[in-house]
Scaffold this active site. Structure first.
Site, short mmCIF file in Angstrom:
data_model
loop_
_atom_site.label_atom_id
_atom_site.label_comp_id
_atom_site.label_asym_id
_atom_site.label_seq_id
_atom_site.Cartn_x
_atom_site.Cartn_y
_atom_site.Cartn_z
N LYS A 196 -4.58 32.68 44.82
CA LYS A 196 -5.45 31.50 44.70
C LYS A 196 -6.92 31.91 44.72
CE LYS A 196 -5.65 26.91 46.90
NZ LYS A 196 -5.04 26.14 48.01
N GLU A 246 3.64 25.85 46.57
CA GLU A 246 2.75 26.64 47.42
C GLU A 246 3.25 26.58 48.86
OE1 GLU A 246 -2.05 26.56 47.84
OE2 GLU A 246 -1.01 24.78 48.61
N CYS A 267 -2.65 24.24 43.86
CA CYS A 267 -3.05 23.08 44.65
C CYS A 267 -4.49 22.63 44.39
CB CYS A 267 -2.84 23.40 46.13
SG CYS A 267 -2.85 21.97 47.23
#
Length: 526
Positions: free
Chosen positions: A339, A278, A390
């Site tokens: 995300k 990321e 993440c």
């Protein structure tokens, strides 16, 4: 041991200080033991005794006192467990701990209620699941970090993840702890028979029964070679990007060129796909011809699809997305995953206009991020990977929906540069270990500064990097296609436990307050 102490002495009108101190010591010690169960210390077996002390500290207390004790126990646990927030600022760390401890206060008041019922070890364990469920929703989208299950990345309780996910792991760990608490209450010099033996057997049986949980096993779907790039960053903390633009991008591109040279030299096997972390490019490749060229040259050199982590502008230019882009060596950027679970005060700032008047630091966030709307199944070469970004690895529904959409192996792109060399990277790795068992999927983690890792479907870490170094590897990763019971039933175990917790509270509330008791080790009904 700890019993009800609400009856005031005839003379002073208040409980003797020693009793209050015993309760306080128990809740603080319980919080510390629970912290020690988590990475980086990883003494996972301390979680049940930590829960036992937290339970005994509030059992028999009035609701207000139980809430305060629970709050202090929460602080004792969360203050060290969330110390990784300190690079953002000590004020952010203390505020987060103060807010999250409120959930422990509410839960502890509930524990004081349900421990008046028979069978209270079960009801207390269900209340812990309810507390973690609430923390994962409120406020501002929730913060499901340091759930009890996430202390069990590789323990005797881990197999329960394949049956009911993280909620069931939390339930079984806490149940073991509450059985320990009840065992302590019943264990007296005068009586070591019957119920005590049963409780002792229960304490041992709860973790061991996890090994009876059915697992899909290898379905003969083969394997895929995954290249992992960890490029590192020039700075640290909030200034991890350094002063010179595009350093992070060049670091990852250079490491990819190095991997390509190693492949051509026969030093490593040719990967089928490659994963960057990321935020591996700090410049939007859709808008910057320079960034596009650097990425495209690296991808063409390695000659296979690369999952590039990028922060990109929205079409109107006023917002941004945290995106994983499938970059093909021939056709360039293609499919992508945005995300879905964004980090509060990291990728967006709630009430930003108001807070900016008092906290100048919120302006460091930059453009507000927008959440994606689709699952993370991305076709790359011979496989469909399950992209997880993440922070999302802490959310059950995000990972589960990606697996159900066909993602295998799971690929966690993460940027922990702000929190490098804190307890966050090992805590996040423990979550990936639990997810691997929960869904019977290999998990590949690519991090800018580490810990990058490969976790097999059994939850074992087969490879990992140190932090703050540039590194790379080509990993032979199994492709699993079967579904565990946890994947199939989804959130049903959690909802069932929430109903149990609600029912226990409802049963306890109408009851008249029982006759107060003193601290003792007398046997009580469990």
């Amino acid at each position: 041991m700890l019993q009800e102490d609400e009856r005031a002495p005839a003379v002073s009108g208040a409980p003797p200080p020693s009793r209050a101190l015993i309760r306080l010591a128990a809740c603080l010690a319980g919080g510390v033991l629970l912290f020690l169960a988590f990475p980086p210390v990883e003494l996972w077996f301390l979680a049940p005794p930590g829960v036992a002390l937290l339970t005994l500290a509030v059992r028999g207390a009035g609701l207000r006192r139980a809430a305060w004790l629970g709050y202090l126990g929460g602080v004792a646990f969360l203050l060290p467990a969330l110390a990784w927030v300190r690079p953002i600022g000590d004020d952010a760390w203390l505020i987060l701990v103060a807010v999250e401890s409120l959930f422990f206060a509410a839960m502890s008041a509930g524990v004081a209620l349900v421990t008046r019922l028979r069978g209270w070890p079960l009801w207390v364990a269900a209340l812990w699941v309810a507390q973690e469920w609430a923390r994962g929703l409120f406020p501002v989208g929730g913060f499901p970090w340091v759930r009890v299950a996430f202390s069990q990345g590789g323990s005797v309780f881990t197999p329960y993840a394949a049956l009911g996910g993280a909620p069931l792991v939390t339930f079984t760990v806490v149940l073991c702890g509450t059985l320990l608490a009840l065992l302590t209450v019943r264990l007296t010099p005068r009586r070591f028979t019957g119920p005590v033996a049963v409780l002792l057997a229960g304490v041992v049986a709860v973790p061991l029964l996890g090994y009876a949980v059915p697992r899909p096993g290898d379905q003969g779907a083969g394997s895929v070679r995954v290249g992992v790039i960890q490029g590192d960053v020039p700075g640290q903390g909030l200034g991890f990007l350094g002063d010179e633009p595009a350093v992070v991008l060049r670091n990852h591109a250079d490491k990819t060129h190095e991997l390509a040279r190693s492949v051509r030299a026969g030093q490593v096997a040719r990967p089928d796909i490659v994963v960057w972390p990321e935020n591996s490019t700090d410049i939007d490749p859709y808008r910057s011809s320079y960034a596009y060229g650097v990425i495209d040259a690296a991808v063409r050199d390695i000659g296979v699809p690369v999952l590039v982590g990028a922060v990109v502008r929205s079409p109107d230019g006023g917002h941004r997305y945290t995106r994983g882009i499938v970059w093909d060596p021939v056709s360039g950027p293609g499919a992508y995953y945005d995300k879905r679970k964004l980090v509060p005060f990291g990728e967006f700032v709630p009430f930003r206009d108001l807070l900016a008047k008092f906290i100048e630091r919120v302006n460091l966030v930059g453009l507000q991020s927008l959440a994606g709307t689709r699952d993370g199944d991305l076709r790359m070469g011979p496989v469909t990977v399950g992209a997880v970004e993440c922070y999302e690895v802490a959310f059950d529904d995000i990972v589960r929906s990606t697996v159900r959409a066909g993602g295998t192996p799971l690929v966690v792109q993460t940027n922990n540069a702000t929190y490098a060399l804190t307890s966050l990277p090992p805590q996040q790795l423990a979550m990936s270990r639990l997810r691997a068992v929960e869904h019977d999927r290999a998990v590949v983690i690519a991090a800018t500064t580490g810990i990058s890792a490969y976790v097999d479907p059994h939850g074992d870490v087969r490879w990992q990097t140190p932090e703050r170094v540039a590194d790379m590897a080509v990993l032979n990763v199994p492709v699993r296609t079967g579904e565990t019971l946890a994947t199939r039933v989804g959130a049903l175990p959690e909802w069932a436990l929430l109903l149990v917790a609600t029912g226990a509270l409802a049963a306890a509330l109408p009851r008249r307050r029982p006759a107060p008791q003193q601290f003792s080790t007398e046997e009580e009904d469990g």
